[in-house]
Design a protein around this motif. Structure first.
Motif, PDB file in Angstrom:
ATOM      1  N   PHE A 104       0.812  -1.230   0.000  1.00 46.37           N
ATOM      2  CA  PHE A 104       0.000   0.000   0.000  1.00 46.37           C
ATOM      3  C   PHE A 104       0.843   1.277   0.000  1.00 46.37           C
ATOM      4  O   PHE A 104       0.360   2.340  -0.341  1.00 46.37           O
ATOM      5  CB  PHE A 104      -1.006   0.012   1.174  1.00 46.37           C
ATOM      6  N   VAL A 105       2.132   1.153   0.369  1.00 46.31           N
ATOM      7  CA  VAL A 105       2.977   2.360   0.388  1.00 46.31           C
ATOM      8  C   VAL A 105       3.500   2.717  -1.012  1.00 46.31           C
ATOM      9  O   VAL A 105       3.898   3.861  -1.263  1.00 46.31           O
ATOM     10  CB  VAL A 105       4.190   2.217   1.337  1.00 46.31           C
TER      11      VAL A 105
ATOM     12  N   GLY B  37       3.791   4.005  -4.498  1.00 42.67           N
ATOM     13  CA  GLY B  37       3.079   5.053  -5.230  1.00 42.67           C
ATOM     14  C   GLY B  37       2.221   5.952  -4.342  1.00 42.67           C
ATOM     15  O   GLY B  37       1.500   6.801  -4.850  1.00 42.67           O
ATOM     16  N   SER B  38       2.308   5.761  -3.023  1.00 45.74           N
ATOM     17  CA  SER B  38       1.481   6.580  -2.121  1.00 45.74           C
ATOM     18  C   SER B  38       2.320   7.661  -1.439  1.00 45.74           C
ATOM     19  O   SER B  38       3.547   7.662  -1.529  1.00 45.74           O
ATOM     20  CB  SER B  38       0.858   5.709  -1.034  1.00 45.74           C
ATOM     21  N   THR B  39       1.635   8.546  -0.762  1.00 49.86           N
ATOM     22  CA  THR B  39       2.324   9.625  -0.056  1.00 49.86           C
ATOM     23  C   THR B  39       1.862   9.676   1.401  1.00 49.86           C
ATOM     24  O   THR B  39       0.803   9.156   1.754  1.00 49.86           O
ATOM     25  CB  THR B  39       2.004  11.004  -0.684  1.00 49.86           C
ATOM     26  N   VAL B  40       2.690  10.313   2.228  1.00 49.03           N
ATOM     27  CA  VAL B  40       2.276  10.632   3.587  1.00 49.03           C
ATOM     28  C   VAL B  40       2.686  12.093   3.817  1.00 49.03           C
ATOM     29  O   VAL B  40       3.787  12.492   3.414  1.00 49.03           O
ATOM     30  CB  VAL B  40       2.903   9.670   4.631  1.00 49.03           C
TER      31      VAL B  40
ATOM     32  N   GLU C 189       6.340  11.332  -1.062  1.00 49.80           N
ATOM     33  CA  GLU C 189       6.444   9.939  -1.492  1.00 49.80           C
ATOM     34  C   GLU C 189       7.105   9.107  -0.397  1.00 49.80           C
ATOM     35  O   GLU C 189       8.049   9.550   0.245  1.00 49.80           O
ATOM     36  CB  GLU C 189       7.309   9.845  -2.752  1.00 49.80           C
TER      37      GLU C 189
ATOM     38  N   ASN D 297       9.333   3.461  -6.643  1.00 51.35           N
ATOM     39  CA  ASN D 297       8.337   3.941  -7.612  1.00 51.35           C
ATOM     40  C   ASN D 297       8.978   4.138  -8.982  1.00 51.35           C
ATOM     41  O   ASN D 297       8.392   3.800 -10.010  1.00 51.35           O
ATOM     42  CB  ASN D 297       7.730   5.265  -7.146  1.00 51.35           C
TER      43      ASN D 297
ATOM     44  N   GLU E  60       1.542  -6.214  -9.341  1.00 49.35           N
ATOM     45  CA  GLU E  60       0.818  -5.286  -8.465  1.00 49.35           C
ATOM     46  C   GLU E  60      -0.209  -5.977  -7.572  1.00 49.35           C
ATOM     47  O   GLU E  60      -0.775  -5.346  -6.699  1.00 49.35           O
ATOM     48  CB  GLU E  60       0.168  -4.167  -9.271  1.00 49.35           C
TER      49      GLU E  60
ATOM     50  N   TYR F 166      -5.701   6.419   7.635  1.00 48.39           N
ATOM     51  CA  TYR F 166      -4.726   6.705   6.580  1.00 48.39           C
ATOM     52  C   TYR F 166      -5.293   6.432   5.184  1.00 48.39           C
ATOM     53  O   TYR F 166      -5.154   7.242   4.270  1.00 48.39           O
ATOM     54  CB  TYR F 166      -3.432   5.885   6.782  1.00 48.39           C
ATOM     55  N   LEU F 167      -5.945   5.268   5.031  1.00 51.68           N
ATOM     56  CA  LEU F 167      -6.450   4.872   3.706  1.00 51.68           C
ATOM     57  C   LEU F 167      -7.774   5.546   3.374  1.00 51.68           C
ATOM     58  O   LEU F 167      -8.229   5.509   2.239  1.00 51.68           O
ATOM     59  CB  LEU F 167      -6.633   3.351   3.631  1.00 51.68           C
ATOM     60  N   ASP F 168      -8.366   6.141   4.396  1.00 50.77           N
ATOM     61  CA  ASP F 168      -9.651   6.801   4.244  1.00 50.77           C
ATOM     62  C   ASP F 168     -10.717   5.827   3.745  1.00 50.77           C
ATOM     63  O   ASP F 168     -11.480   6.125   2.829  1.00 50.77           O
ATOM     64  CB  ASP F 168      -9.530   8.004   3.293  1.00 50.77           C
TER      65      ASP F 168
END
Ligand code: GP9
Ligand code: MN
Length: 422
Positions: free
Chosen positions: A43-44, A46-49, A53, A59, A69, A269-271
């Motif tokens: 889940f990390v 291509g994601s951001t916090v 990045e 990535n 994937e 976090y993932l909403d």
């Protein structure tokens, strides 16, 4: 008994499918470097916090790699050691305990042994005590030529955090070891910094922590980011030392880092709500196969750690007949997409089955009885069959009856001769 193994062999033979040969042997003769990335979940990617990045290097690398994937870890209580067991043997781990501890004296026909037979030098590198997870014993059984443990690294106070040596110096010193080895080599580098409780020094924090009610999740992001940096350093060093062009580099997550105890923070976090469906999806870890000169592509094949060994052998152009394995070559054409977790949860192209509930991937909701029969029903028996066959192999030490292997058939022949003579 021998008959049991024959039955299992028959089953495996029936399940065989045709193979797409486009990529067969594209990495022939290359060094193989596996990076077992501690607690790296997909889940990390291509994601951001906080707008930054988390895995900038991975990535970028993915664009130039074969990236799966939808690839799942299949580990149980044996954590990292289970992932090693699965990858090297293409068998399932045990439901209770770690097979590294419970069955270290079984006969195995593991990947290092196959690589040895194909002219490769084999080694595992991990800056921890050799006896952790019983590795020093089990590695011998798997046929590793050498195990580089913490004794083979110079570990200073400032180069340590949490569980021990930091990943960046580990990567730097590991390249020195790779340079010492005969080529081609099959090696596994096991990282450590991104391990619970995700401790990190200020100077190694490239991004800020997340802000939720879970300290564990908050700290996870900067340590993942640090591991990403360590892998970047590793690639740079490979290039500088002339090892890059002749190597296939395979990066995979060993198991989850964030347990379901942190579902509330994860949901924040993932909403989205963490349903059992999402929880199963969260068991995805990255699989990135980087072969210099081979074009990148992202594949959505439903796949798991058990599939890695036949897939690597495919890319290396190594054919091994009559392997007693449950993984599938991910480049098979008519491959039935099915990933089985140790607890009986399974994932297909269209469904996730967990705790007796069948979810449609399309709606992410449980389906009614009728649809359950159609979507999940056809797999139920096969899932139990595979897990129980794999268990029987381990508990019955059945690979000692594998006569497709010369050394064993010699052994049996010898014993028969003795009986005949006696
Ligand atoms: C220890 C390292 C971590 O050597 O592999 O083990 P884990 O706790 O992740 O199984
Ligand atoms: Mn681990």
């Amino acid at each position: 008994s021998e008959e049991e193994l024959l039955e299992i062999n028959e089953y495996i033979e029936e399940e065989k499918e045709t193979v797409n040969r486009d990529l067969f042997g594209v990495a022939k003769g290359k060094n193989v470097i596996l990076i077992s990335a501690e607690s790296l979940q997909n889940f990390v990617i291509g994601s951001t916090v906080n707008g930054e990045e988390i895995t900038p290097f991975l990535n970028e690398l993915i664009g130039d790699s074969i990236y799966f994937e939808e690839f799942y870890h299949q580990t149980a209580q044996g954590k990292t050691s289970d992932s090693e067991f699965i990858v090297d043997n293409s068998l399932y781990p045990l439901a209770r305990g770690a097979v590294f501890f419970t069955h270290p004296s079984n006969e195995y026909y593991a990947l290092p042994e196959i690589m040895n037979e194909n002219g490769y030098y084999t080694a595992s590198l991990h800056a921890n005590n050799g006896s952790f997870w019983n590795r020093n014993i089990m590695y011998d059984q798997f046929g590793y030529d050498r195990f580089y443990t913490v004794e083979d690294y110079e570990v200073t106070e400032e180069d340590s955090v949490g569980w021990g040596m930091k990943d960046i110096p580990f990567m730097e010193q590991s390249v020195e070891h790779l340079l010492d080895m005969p080529q081609p080599f099959y090696t596994k580098l096991i990282t450590l910094t991104n391990h619970f409780p995700f401790e990190l020094d200020e100077e190694d924090s490239y991004i800020d922590q997340f802000d939720s009610n879970s300290r564990t999740l908050n700290r996870y992001f900067p340590t993942v980011r640090y591991m990403d940096e360590a892998i970047r350093v590793f690639f740079d060093e490979l290039k500088e030392n002339g090892l890059y062009e002749d190597s296939m580099i395979v990066i995979y997550g060993d198991h989850y880092g964030i347990s379901s105890n942190h579902n509330k923070a994860m949901s924040y976090y993932l909403d989205k709500e963490i349903t059992p469906f999402v929880e199963a999806q969260l068991q995805q870890v990255p699989l990135i196969i980087h072969i210099p000169g081979v074009e990148g592509e992202t594949l959505s094949t439903v796949s798991g750690q058990i599939d890695l060994r036949p897939t690597l052998l495919h890319l290396l152009g190594i054919q091994v007949d009559n392997q007693v394995i449950f993984g599938k070559d991910l480049f098979s054409e008519d491959r039935k997409e099915l990933v089985i977790f140790r607890d009986g949860t399974f994932i297909t192209e269209d469904a996730i089955y967990t705790s007796g509930v069948c979810y449609s991937k399309e709606t992410e909701e449980p389906v009614d009885e009728e649809e359950k029969e159609a979507l999940c029903g056809p797999y139920l028996e096969e899932v139990q069959q595979q897990l129980s066959y794999s268990d029987r192999i381990i508990y019955g030490d059945l690979l000692r009856f594998d006569t497709s292997r010369e050394e064993i058939s010699d052994e049996i022949r010898k014993n028969e001769n003795i009986e005949i003579q006696g």
